[in-house]
Design an enzyme around this catalytic site. Structure first.
Site, PDB file in Angstrom:
ATOM      1  NE  ARG A 173      -4.616  -0.931   0.807  1.00 11.44           N
ATOM      2  CZ  ARG A 173      -3.865  -0.999   1.896  1.00 11.44           C
ATOM      3  NH1 ARG A 173      -4.447  -1.292   3.056  1.00 11.44           N
ATOM      4  NH2 ARG A 173      -2.565  -0.778   1.859  1.00 11.44           N
ATOM      5  CG  HIS A 223      11.008   0.337   5.521  1.00 12.51           C
ATOM      6  ND1 HIS A 223      11.424   1.597   5.914  1.00 12.51           N
ATOM      7  CD2 HIS A 223      12.127  -0.303   5.093  1.00 12.51           C
ATOM      8  CE1 HIS A 223      12.716   1.714   5.719  1.00 12.51           C
ATOM      9  NE2 HIS A 223      13.174   0.586   5.228  1.00 12.51           N
TER      10      HIS A 223
END
Length: 248
Positions: A72, A14
């Site tokens: 971000r 993941h």
């Protein structure tokens, strides 16, 4: 405004291991729709600064679906910088200081192709567990179109307390890069001793991309507190030694 997409479908546990820009499945129409959706989302929450929206794209219908938004820059932002010629870190800092963006949406171009490979200090013979230790030998790749964002040097200790990723190796070329001829030979020149490094340059044995299923794509955007404004005196568009259009 948006700065296009990144392909992030190749993952392990993941976590992304290979990122590229532009995405092999994207086209100008899909990029425009996806970028507009990312900007609309940011405006809806009055967001200011650099951010990344992640979508899943259906390979059959080419429809995309919202997954999450990261407020971000991402680890893989170098591939966007290599293809657009825009220093995203500088733009993010300037926007945070209250400055206006130094370019307009219509002036953003995508030139060439870039791939980033994450380099890990892991034991490939033991289920890729972290491999801490001191780096007693280090050879860093270099050459035209090669960018190595590294957090280590000769003599550095790979700690047990942090993520084992120690470097990001990105390559750029004016034409599409094939991992077998573009990324892999350069990344294998990253050589370390004292740890058991693994460069995720091909993903052959542990990561796959299935084009018939959902495809993971990011859309990067920048929003200033003063809107999509432009200061022509701050930057100019020039060509670098590789022929890419970049901003200075």
């Amino acid at each position: 405004m948006h700065l296009g997409e990144r392909e992030c479908s190749i993952q392990r546990r993941h976590q992304k291991v290979i990122e590229e820009c532009p995405s092999p499945i994207n086209d100008p129409e899909l990029r425009k729709r996806m970028g507009a959706a990312a900007v609309k989302l940011a405006r809806a929450v009055n967001y200011t600064g650099a951010g990344t929206v992640e979508f899943l794209v259906a390979g059959a219908t080419r429809e995309f679906y919202f997954l999450e938004m990261n407020t971000r820059l991402q680890v893989e932002h170098p591939v966007t910088e290599l293809v657009t010629g825009i220093d995203l870190v500088r733009e993010q800092i300037n926007v945070a200081a209250g400055a206006m963006l130094s370019f307009r949406q219509e002036e953003i171009g995508w030139h060439g192709h870039a791939i980033e490979c994450r380099v890990y200090a892991e034991d490939a013979e033991n289920n890729f567990v972290p491999s801490p230790g001191r780096i007693s030998y280090l050879r860093v790749p270099s050459g035209p179109g090669v960018r190595d964002d590294s957090g280590v040097e000769l003599g550095s200790d790979v700690s047990i307390y942090y993520d084992p990723m120690i470097s990001k190796l990105a390559v750029w070329d004016a034409a599409e890069i094939r991992p077998s001829i573009g990324c892999e030979p350069r990344s294998t020149s990253t050589q370390l001793m004292g740890s058991k490094p693994r460069s995720d340059s091909s993903g052959k044995s542990y990561a796959t991309r299935n084009s018939s299923q959902a495809i993971w794509i990011q859309a990067l955007f920048l929003v200033s507190s003063k809107g999509e404004t432009w200061q022509p005196q701050t930057r100019q568009k020039v060509k670098d030694k590789y022929g890419r259009a970049i901003w200075r």
